[in-house]
Enzyme design. Structure first.
Site, mmCIF file in Angstrom:
data_model
loop_
_atom_site.group_PDB
_atom_site.id
_atom_site.type_symbol
_atom_site.label_atom_id
_atom_site.label_comp_id
_atom_site.label_asym_id
_atom_site.label_seq_id
_atom_site.Cartn_x
_atom_site.Cartn_y
_atom_site.Cartn_z
ATOM 1 N N LYS A 107 122.611 71.885 38.838
ATOM 2 C CA LYS A 107 122.091 71.358 40.101
ATOM 3 C C LYS A 107 120.906 70.419 39.889
ATOM 4 C CE LYS A 107 123.914 74.699 43.363
ATOM 5 N NZ LYS A 107 124.550 75.676 42.444
HETATM 6 C C1 LIG Z 1 125.941 75.951 42.389
HETATM 7 C C2 LIG Z 1 126.532 76.487 41.158
HETATM 8 C C3 LIG Z 1 127.935 76.538 40.944
HETATM 9 C C4 LIG Z 1 128.915 76.082 41.999
HETATM 10 O O1 LIG Z 1 128.894 74.697 42.172
HETATM 11 P P1 LIG Z 1 129.585 74.060 43.471
HETATM 12 O O2 LIG Z 1 129.303 72.618 43.379
HETATM 13 O O3 LIG Z 1 128.929 74.714 44.648
HETATM 14 O O4 LIG Z 1 131.029 74.386 43.393
HETATM 15 C C5 LIG Z 1 128.408 77.016 39.743
HETATM 16 N N1 LIG Z 1 127.568 77.479 38.789
HETATM 17 C C6 LIG Z 1 126.234 77.456 38.947
HETATM 18 C C7 LIG Z 1 125.369 77.979 37.862
HETATM 19 C C8 LIG Z 1 125.657 76.965 40.134
HETATM 20 O O5 LIG Z 1 124.320 76.953 40.292
#
Ligand SMILES: *Cc1c(COP(=O)(O)O)cnc(C)c1O
Length: 434
Positions: A107
């Site tokens: 993220k």
């Molecule tokens: C947010 C997140 C996901 C999921 O990603 P999306 O884009 O919501 O599908 C997977 N793994 C981690 C570690 C995350 O922080």
């Protein structure tokens, strides 16, 4: 370039406006009016370019006309100033490590990119933007760190008291400066309700320029398309051209970034939608309808989503055709015990540690390899550093993990929060005096 809402009612806007709005006024999600394609020569010669060059070429058609090339370049190099790594495991399994940013999860790509664009657009208007974020953990830490000390923007985070992990709390609630963390007496839904009420409150909108940074924001989606091309570039260097990506998913923003890259011309065989028991999308892909349900708590908690917000975008990229989407996208889901089993076996056999989210993706890639002989080379997106899930992993492996320096200093910082009830009037008067 203009961006249109998936609900087709809102008027088309430019990228920066779509970013500031977050959700379109008609409740839809912004998408490019037409996805731009880059010429074949570029895609064939990705291996000759650095990651920043690839990202720049992919971002340019969306942002040109609104920002200069110099600024776009600076946004990219400044936002993504940490490494990406493609690790090779046995049996043509690759893992794309996206967790080397400040909060050790993918993220950081979206949050840091958006933060720098916000400061560019805020600088022009001279009015400070106030970003409100309701978070249950990961989003809050990436956004807090991404926007920390970014001029022209301040961030107000709301999280449920006692309901985020101690590490997540340290990553988002210790910064100070332009980041304010509100510890809300209640659950995540209360935080979300306070934010939603604030967005429609006349007094607040008159006084403040409010904006949001949640995962449906177009500015978080775009940078999540860059690293798929980076993985292909690295594989081109090894003479590998046919690649399937496995994407551990919750809200499906990460996977949608991959679909966007493919639509721009990136050669990808398939994408795998991999989830934990929150399996609304794999169920849909197997032939039933799309039926959102309440989320269930798992050890891969950043994927505990019962109503994936980017599903509408996925469908949109396939011209609204459910069958077209199904034929391109295999889906798999796994329980916590299957996830742990995968973490253990990959650690024992390959001496490589997967976080619970990545393990879900890795297992799906392994399963597809068995049934589909075309899926020779698979790349699993490693979305978080395993150390973020130290408790689960140390217990299962019966061993102690080494804590990276970066995390040690995070853990030592002191919490700076403001207590808040779940009452809107209290939140509102706080914001008016903020
Ligand atoms: C947010 C997140 C996901 C999921 O990603 P999306 O884009 O919501 O599908 C997977 N793994 C981690 C570690 C995350 O922080």
């Amino acid at each position: 370039m203009r961006f249109v809402s998936t609900n087709r009612e809102a008027r088309p806007v430019g990228f920066l406006e779509a970013m500031k709005q977050g959700l379109a006024p008609d409740g839809g999600l912004y998408m490019p009016e037409a996805v731009p394609t880059l010429e074949n020569n570029f895609w064939k010669s990705l291996h000759q370019h650095s990651f920043h060059e690839i990202a720049f070429r992919m971002a340019l058609p969306y942002l040109e006309g609104e920002l200069s090339e110099e600024v776009i370049h600076a946004v990219i190099t400044d936002a993504i100033d940490f490494p990406l790594k493609l690790k090779s495991l046995e049996n043509s399994h690759f893992v794309l490590e996206l967790f080397h940013g400040p909060t050790l999860a993918f993220k950081d790509f979206g949050a840091r990119f958006m933060a720098r664009l916000f400061s560019e657009s805020a600088g022009k208007k001279q009015k400070e933007v106030t970003i409100l974020v309701a978070t249950s953990g990961d989003t809050g830490s990436a956004v807090a760190r991404g926007f920390y000390k970014v001029p022209g923007v301040r961030v107000c985070l709301l999280y449920p008291k006692g309901k985020v992990s101690p590490l997540q709390e340290k990553q988002m609630a210790t910064l100070g400066e332009n980041i304010t963390a509100l510890e809300v007496e209640g659950v995540f839904d209360d935080c979300q309700r306070l934010v939603k009420e604030a967005f429609v409150d006349d007094d607040l909108n008159r006084t403040l320029q409010l904006s949001s940074a949640n995962s449906i924001n177009i500015a978080r989606l775009l940078p999540q398309s860059f690293y798929y091309a980076y993985a292909i570039a690295e594989l081109q260097k090894k003479g590998i051209n046919d690649v399937t990506f496995s994407v551990p998913s919750g809200n499906f923003g990460n996977l949608t970034g991959g679909l966007l890259a493919k639509k721009m011309g990136l050669q990808v065989q398939k994408f795998i939608a991999a989830t934990n028991v929150n399996d609304v999308v794999p169920k849909f892909l197997k032939g039933s309808g799309f039926s959102p349900k309440a989320s269930v708590q798992t050890i891969s908690n950043a994927m505990d989503v019962g109503n994936p917000s980017n599903f509408v975008r996925m469908l949109n990229l396939y011209g609204g055709s459910e069958d077209a989407l199904r034929s391109d996208l295999p889906g798999y889901s796994y329980s916590d015990s299957e996830t742990i089993e995968t973490i253990l076996s990959v650690y024992e056999e390959e001496n490589y540690l997967l976080c619970p989210h990545t393990a879900v993706g890795y297992r799906a890639a392994s399963e597809l390899k068995v049934s589909d002989p075309d899926a020779l080379t698979t790349v699993t997106l490693a979305t978080a550093h395993p150390i973020k899930f130290r408790d689960v992993i140390e217990k299962e492996l019966n061993t102690k993990l080494e804590v990276p320096q970066q995390l040690m200093s995070d853990l030592q910082r002191e919490k700076k929060t403001i207590p808040m009830s779940s009452n809107f009037d209290e939140f509102k008067s706080f914001l008016l005096g903020y």
